[in-house]
Design a protein around this motif. Structure first.
Motif, mmCIF file in Angstrom:
data_model
loop_
_atom_site.group_PDB
_atom_site.id
_atom_site.type_symbol
_atom_site.label_atom_id
_atom_site.label_comp_id
_atom_site.label_asym_id
_atom_site.label_seq_id
_atom_site.Cartn_x
_atom_site.Cartn_y
_atom_site.Cartn_z
ATOM 1 N N MET A 180 -19.369 -4.781 -16.256
ATOM 2 C CA MET A 180 -18.545 -5.509 -17.230
ATOM 3 C C MET A 180 -17.522 -4.598 -17.896
ATOM 4 S SD MET A 180 -20.692 -6.016 -20.731
ATOM 5 C CE MET A 180 -22.026 -7.032 -20.230
ATOM 6 N N MET A 182 -15.274 -4.717 -21.302
ATOM 7 C CA MET A 182 -14.818 -5.345 -22.551
ATOM 8 C C MET A 182 -14.125 -4.325 -23.453
ATOM 9 S SD MET A 182 -17.918 -7.778 -23.783
ATOM 10 C CE MET A 182 -19.224 -6.605 -23.708
ATOM 11 N N THR A 183 -14.767 -3.140 -23.598
ATOM 12 C CA THR A 183 -14.360 -2.200 -24.629
ATOM 13 C C THR A 183 -13.035 -1.528 -24.306
ATOM 14 O OG1 THR A 183 -16.699 -1.764 -24.930
ATOM 15 C CG2 THR A 183 -15.171 -0.219 -25.961
ATOM 16 N N GLY A 188 -14.130 -1.881 -29.644
ATOM 17 C CA GLY A 188 -15.162 -2.400 -28.753
ATOM 18 C C GLY A 188 -15.927 -3.545 -29.400
ATOM 19 N N SER A 189 -16.259 -3.384 -30.686
ATOM 20 C CA SER A 189 -16.973 -4.468 -31.367
ATOM 21 C C SER A 189 -16.054 -5.672 -31.518
ATOM 22 C CB SER A 189 -17.435 -4.013 -32.754
ATOM 23 O OG SER A 189 -18.170 -2.820 -32.665
ATOM 24 N N SER A 220 -18.790 1.119 -17.318
ATOM 25 C CA SER A 220 -19.939 1.791 -16.697
ATOM 26 C C SER A 220 -20.205 1.248 -15.312
ATOM 27 C CB SER A 220 -21.176 1.611 -17.575
ATOM 28 O OG SER A 220 -21.082 2.447 -18.701
ATOM 29 N N ASN A 431 -24.881 -2.545 -36.556
ATOM 30 C CA ASN A 431 -24.331 -3.456 -37.571
ATOM 31 C C ASN A 431 -23.922 -4.793 -36.969
ATOM 32 O OD1 ASN A 431 -24.658 -1.452 -39.424
ATOM 33 N ND2 ASN A 431 -22.480 -1.016 -39.710
HETATM 34 C C1 LIG Z 1 -22.668 5.223 -22.359
HETATM 35 C C2 LIG Z 1 -21.873 4.022 -22.722
HETATM 36 C C3 LIG Z 1 -21.613 3.079 -21.757
HETATM 37 C C4 LIG Z 1 -20.834 1.965 -22.062
HETATM 38 N N1 LIG Z 1 -20.537 1.074 -21.062
HETATM 39 C C5 LIG Z 1 -19.727 0.021 -21.338
HETATM 40 C C6 LIG Z 1 -19.333 -0.884 -20.301
HETATM 41 O O1 LIG Z 1 -19.747 -0.767 -19.148
HETATM 42 N N2 LIG Z 1 -18.489 -1.880 -20.598
HETATM 43 C C7 LIG Z 1 -18.016 -2.056 -21.870
HETATM 44 O O2 LIG Z 1 -17.259 -3.002 -22.085
HETATM 45 N N3 LIG Z 1 -18.359 -1.219 -22.866
HETATM 46 C C8 LIG Z 1 -19.203 -0.184 -22.636
HETATM 47 N N4 LIG Z 1 -19.552 0.691 -23.632
HETATM 48 C C9 LIG Z 1 -18.916 0.545 -24.926
HETATM 49 C C10 LIG Z 1 -19.815 0.029 -26.017
HETATM 50 O O3 LIG Z 1 -20.226 -1.288 -25.760
HETATM 51 C C11 LIG Z 1 -19.016 0.172 -27.337
HETATM 52 O O4 LIG Z 1 -18.894 1.554 -27.576
HETATM 53 C C12 LIG Z 1 -19.668 -0.516 -28.484
HETATM 54 O O5 LIG Z 1 -19.617 -1.913 -28.306
HETATM 55 C C13 LIG Z 1 -18.978 -0.172 -29.821
HETATM 56 O O6 LIG Z 1 -17.598 -0.306 -29.727
HETATM 57 P P1 LIG Z 1 -16.625 0.898 -30.195
HETATM 58 O O7 LIG Z 1 -17.083 2.132 -29.502
HETATM 59 O O8 LIG Z 1 -15.234 0.504 -29.997
HETATM 60 O O9 LIG Z 1 -16.942 1.083 -31.730
HETATM 61 P P2 LIG Z 1 -16.324 0.232 -32.940
HETATM 62 O O10 LIG Z 1 -16.164 -1.187 -32.537
HETATM 63 O O11 LIG Z 1 -15.166 0.947 -33.477
HETATM 64 O O12 LIG Z 1 -17.513 0.329 -33.980
HETATM 65 C C14 LIG Z 1 -17.823 1.559 -34.648
HETATM 66 C C15 LIG Z 1 -18.966 1.308 -35.617
HETATM 67 O O13 LIG Z 1 -18.562 0.347 -36.579
HETATM 68 C C16 LIG Z 1 -19.522 -0.677 -36.690
HETATM 69 N N5 LIG Z 1 -18.837 -1.921 -37.047
HETATM 70 C C17 LIG Z 1 -17.887 -2.587 -36.363
HETATM 71 N N6 LIG Z 1 -17.527 -3.694 -37.012
HETATM 72 C C18 LIG Z 1 -18.243 -3.745 -38.155
HETATM 73 C C19 LIG Z 1 -18.325 -4.643 -39.263
HETATM 74 N N7 LIG Z 1 -17.615 -5.772 -39.303
HETATM 75 N N8 LIG Z 1 -19.185 -4.358 -40.262
HETATM 76 C C20 LIG Z 1 -19.939 -3.255 -40.225
HETATM 77 N N9 LIG Z 1 -19.913 -2.365 -39.219
HETATM 78 C C21 LIG Z 1 -19.074 -2.608 -38.189
HETATM 79 C C22 LIG Z 1 -20.197 -0.721 -35.328
HETATM 80 O O14 LIG Z 1 -21.535 -1.249 -35.431
HETATM 81 C C23 LIG Z 1 -20.209 0.746 -34.950
HETATM 82 O O15 LIG Z 1 -21.340 1.371 -35.502
HETATM 83 C C24 LIG Z 1 -20.354 1.791 -23.367
HETATM 84 C C25 LIG Z 1 -20.654 2.729 -24.354
HETATM 85 C C26 LIG Z 1 -21.405 3.827 -24.041
HETATM 86 C C27 LIG Z 1 -21.700 4.829 -25.121
#
Ligand SMILES: Cc1cc2nc3c(=O)[nH]c(=O)nc-3n(C[C@H](O)[C@H](O)[C@H](O)COP(=O)(O)OP(=O)(O)OC[C@H]3O[C@@H](n4cnc5c(N)ncnc54)[C@H](O)[C@@H]3O)c2cc1C
Length: 546
Positions: A180, A182-183, A188-189, A220, A431
């Motif tokens: 998948m 998405m990020t 990513g969130s 991934s 979160n």
């Molecule tokens: C090893 C690894 C493999 C991955 N593989 C994939 C993949 O195959 N496909 C894919 O799409 N993604 C993948 N990801 C990405 C992963 O799903 C994202 O890193 C994750 O969803 C968080 O998104 P972000 O890194 O952009 O952090 P952000 O969205 O910037 O979030 C940072 C922090 O802020 C918090 N936060 C965000 N919004 C709020 C809010 N409203 N209130 C309070 N806290 C909040 C989050 O909980 C997090 O702790 C992978 C990540 C890793 C580490």
């Protein structure tokens, strides 16, 4: 070193070549309780196989020799392929042959998701990188199945039990895997910020062909055969199936830019990728991207929790085993009162995690039932949050039981500890899971009723539980400042559910210890603070047979 020499030097012998399933009473009981007792023999055979030194060695090798990206060939032409150590391929072959990716969809039967959950938990004790493509493929099946005949060939190959690593079009393969995307870098969130965009080629609509352009920051298992990818279309954020090959057999325009250098999960490749007018097929209507990919996400969140429970179990059983063989101050560590408290507390956390995740898995077996649907909605994020959040603390404490050896990569816990934070981060970080719990409860009051009814099942058995439940119920009903308190509320939902399961079906020593240490007082920051009178041996025996 011979075994007698090892004993002379006060070293515990290796915990390998044992049955991961039959040595784990908490999991055996959970399998039966959640409706898959008939799968006991199959899981026992799997536990024997996965606990072998051969399989443990493959897990080590696959992580010591991480995959390599071949972005271009020596003449500079694009390749976009990944090279893996043979151990990875052998692990993948076994995992898929066992049906731990899409087994419940290929052979639907009562208890199928529970049985898979047990098997997947056993696998988590062994190796975690391989779980990534397995879980994404598991979640992709319902997402694809909902969207018509266009994806039937993909579904048929997804259900295959043959691992086929060849880099050729899916139609020429014996089995496929799905990932998948998405990020993106900017978020990513909040995937609404996605900038990857898609334009239709010959008319818009589900099943039609689009061209995707943009980048994904995490991608991934990029050697999968296709990916569910979010991209902006004219009608809003939409979900596309993007294969590695176009229908004309040419390689699709997915450029693998580099592989992430990760803390753990090193056997698996996680890429940054660029789509350059890549071929894709729209799944649902334009604008329905988030609910479409979330259908996949619900299953992967279940797997995150199961995987973390398995990681905990492996670390705790390694700790108990070590303490049973290592002496200090004239006695075995497992005979020292304070160490017994630590080990029993870890075992208790593990048993509660196993019960909770297996109960959640049952809600996936009863997919059509209204109550199970509601419970799935609220418990999936709550269980993912709590079980994944506990894993690093459990693994770290288990590591300390091995003393200095625990920190050394030759020993079994270091790799698991590095792995342990991941399940909490990906597929919705902590979160986000807690906010999702609140969203489920506030949007659909029946969800709260289903949760209350589950907790009600254990009412009247213990005053500590009754008080805890009443306070939680009051707070859930009046959560005006809910977002600020989302972690507190989610943690309490998870603890109350664990207590309810222990009260109705758990062994008395574990139940008593849990109520005394997790409900009657504020949950402690460190393990090893169980009150006097706890039957430590009974608790440990639930996680590793003596
Ligand atoms: C090893 C690894 C493999 C991955 N593989 C994939 C993949 O195959 N496909 C894919 O799409 N993604 C993948 N990801 C990405 C992963 O799903 C994202 O890193 C994750 O969803 C968080 O998104 P972000 O890194 O952009 O952090 P952000 O969205 O910037 O979030 C940072 C922090 O802020 C918090 N936060 C965000 N919004 C709020 C809010 N409203 N209130 C309070 N806290 C909040 C989050 O909980 C997090 O702790 C992978 C990540 C890793 C580490």
């Amino acid at each position: 070193m011979s075994r007698s020499n090892a004993q002379l030097l006060n070293q515990s012998d290796e915990l390998v070549d044992y049955n991961l399933f039959t040595s784990h009473a908490a999991l055996e009981d959970a399998l039966a309780r959640e409706g898959a007792a008939h799968e006991r023999a199959a899981l026992s055979a799997l536990g024997e196989r996965l606990g072998s030194v051969t399989m443990f060695t493959l897990g080590e090798l696959a992580n010591r020799h991480p995959p390599q990206l071949h972005a271009r060939d020596r003449r500079g032409e694009r390749l976009d392929t990944i090279e893996f150590h043979p151990a990875w391929h052998e692990l993948m072959r076994v995992l898929i042959a066992e049906g731990l990716h899409t087994g419940p969809w290929a052979q639907p039967r009562p208890g199928a998701h529970v049985a898979r959950a047990a098997g997947y938990m056993l696998w988590a004790e062994l190796e975690n990188g391989t779980q990534c493509p397995a879980t994404m493929s598991y979640g992709a099946v319902p997402a694809l199945a909902r969207h018509g005949d266009s994806f039937a060939p993909w579904l048929r190959l997804l259900l295959s039990r043959e691992y086929d690593a060849a880099f050729v079009p899916a139609a020429e393969k014996r089995g496929v895997l799905i990932g998948m995307g998405m990020t993106e870098r900017q978020g990513g969130s909040d995937v609404r910020t996605n900038t990857t965009h898609a334009r239709p080629v010959n008319g818009a609509g589900p099943g039609r062909e689009y061209r995707l352009s943009g980048q994904k920051w995490f991608f991934s298992a990029p050697m999968c055969d296709a990916f569910l990818v979010l991209a902006q279309a004219a009608g809003g954020l939409s979900c596309f199936l993007v294969p590695r090959f176009r229908p004309d057999r040419s390689v699709n325009a997915l450029r693998l830019l580099r592989l992430k250098d990760k803390l753990g999960n090193r056997s698996n490749a996680s890429a940054e990728v660029e789509f350059d007018e890549a071929f894709g097929l729209l799944l649902a209507e334009e604008g329905r991207g988030i609910p479409t990919i979330l259908e996949m996400g619900v299953y992967t969140r279940l797997d995150n929790a199961i995987g973390s429970a398995g990681l905990m179990r492996q670390c705790v059983s390694q700790a108990i085993h070590h303490a049973r063989g290592r002496r200090a101050f004239g006695r075995l560590l497992s005979e020292q009162p304070l160490m017994r408290n630590v080990l029993a507390d870890l075992a208790l956390e593990c048993e509660a995690a196993v019960m909770l995740t297996m109960r959640l898995a049952r809600a996936f077996d009863a997919r059509q039932e209204a109550e199970a649907t509601l419970l799935r909605r609220v418990l999936t994020p709550a269980v993912k949050y709590w079980v994944c959040k506990r894993a690093p603390a459990v693994c770290a404490e288990a590591m300390e039981v091995l003393g200095g050896n625990g920190y050394i990569e030759d020993w079994p816990i270091a790799r698991r500890f590095r792995e342990s934070p991941l399940n909490s981060i990906w597929e919705g970080s902590g979160n986000i899971m807690c906010l999702d719990v609140l969203r489920a409860l506030s949007r659909e009051p029946a969800t709260l009723e289903a949760l209350e009814s589950l907790l009600e099942g254990a009412a009247g058995r213990d005053a500590r539980y009754d008080r805890y439940r009443a306070a939680l119920s009051a707070d859930l009903g009046a959560a005006s400042d809910g977002e600020l308190r989302a972690r507190d509320l989610t943690q309490r939902i998870a603890l109350a559910t664990q207590a309810a399961l222990l009260l109705t079906d758990g062994p008395a020593p574990s139940c008593e210890a849990f109520l005394a240490s997790r409900l009657a007082v504020a949950p402690p920051a460190a393990f090893g603070t169980l009150p006097p009178g706890v039957d430590c041996d009974a608790l440990m025996a639930r996680v590793l047979a003596p």
